[in-house]
Write a protein that holds these residues in place. Structure first.
Motif, mmCIF file in Angstrom:
data_model
loop_
_atom_site.group_PDB
_atom_site.id
_atom_site.type_symbol
_atom_site.label_atom_id
_atom_site.label_comp_id
_atom_site.label_asym_id
_atom_site.label_seq_id
_atom_site.Cartn_x
_atom_site.Cartn_y
_atom_site.Cartn_z
ATOM 1 N N GLN A 171 0.838 -1.194 0.000
ATOM 2 C CA GLN A 171 0.000 0.000 0.000
ATOM 3 C C GLN A 171 0.882 1.257 0.000
ATOM 4 N N GLU A 172 1.964 1.211 0.753
ATOM 5 C CA GLU A 172 2.900 2.337 0.788
ATOM 6 C C GLU A 172 3.549 2.530 -0.583
ATOM 7 N N GLU A 173 3.915 1.437 -1.213
ATOM 8 C CA GLU A 173 4.497 1.509 -2.563
ATOM 9 C C GLU A 173 3.490 2.088 -3.551
ATOM 10 N N GLN A 174 2.245 1.693 -3.424
ATOM 11 C CA GLN A 174 1.204 2.221 -4.318
ATOM 12 C C GLN A 174 1.040 3.729 -4.134
ATOM 13 N N GLU A 175 1.080 4.180 -2.902
ATOM 14 C CA GLU A 175 0.973 5.624 -2.625
ATOM 15 C C GLU A 175 2.151 6.375 -3.240
ATOM 16 N N ILE A 176 3.345 5.807 -3.102
ATOM 17 C CA ILE A 176 4.544 6.439 -3.678
ATOM 18 C C ILE A 176 4.442 6.485 -5.194
#
Length: 89
Positions: free
Chosen positions: A5-10
């Protein structure tokens, strides 16, 4: 937030920045194009005012005419030291 999810936000933020960059580059190109078009219209109008015969000429004829003018005696000196038009204040 887990890793994915953090990677998707980035990735989303990166994509937003890339889109913003594209928008800004397009605006810059549009402004440059608009400025060039303005210069061409203005200079073309001056050319036609000074040499009315060019109105009837095709592009290559105008180019040949201007090249011939540039080869006249004193033309290079005029480019380096243009005469005053009286418009400057």
């Amino acid at each position: 937030m887990d890793k994915t999810q953090e990677e998707q936000e980035i990735e989303k933020k990166i994509s937003q920045y890339q889109n913003r960059q594209k928008i800004l580059l397009n605006k810059k190109r549009t402004e440059e194009h608009r400025a060039r078009t303005h210069r061409l219209i203005e200079r073309g109008a001056i050319l036609e005012a000074v040499f009315p015969a060019v109105v009837e000429m095709e592009g290559e004829e105008v180019k040949a005419f201007l090249i011939a003018l540039s080869r006249l005696s004193g033309a290079q000196e005029l480019v380096k030291n243009p005469p005053e038009t009286g418009d400057e204040k």
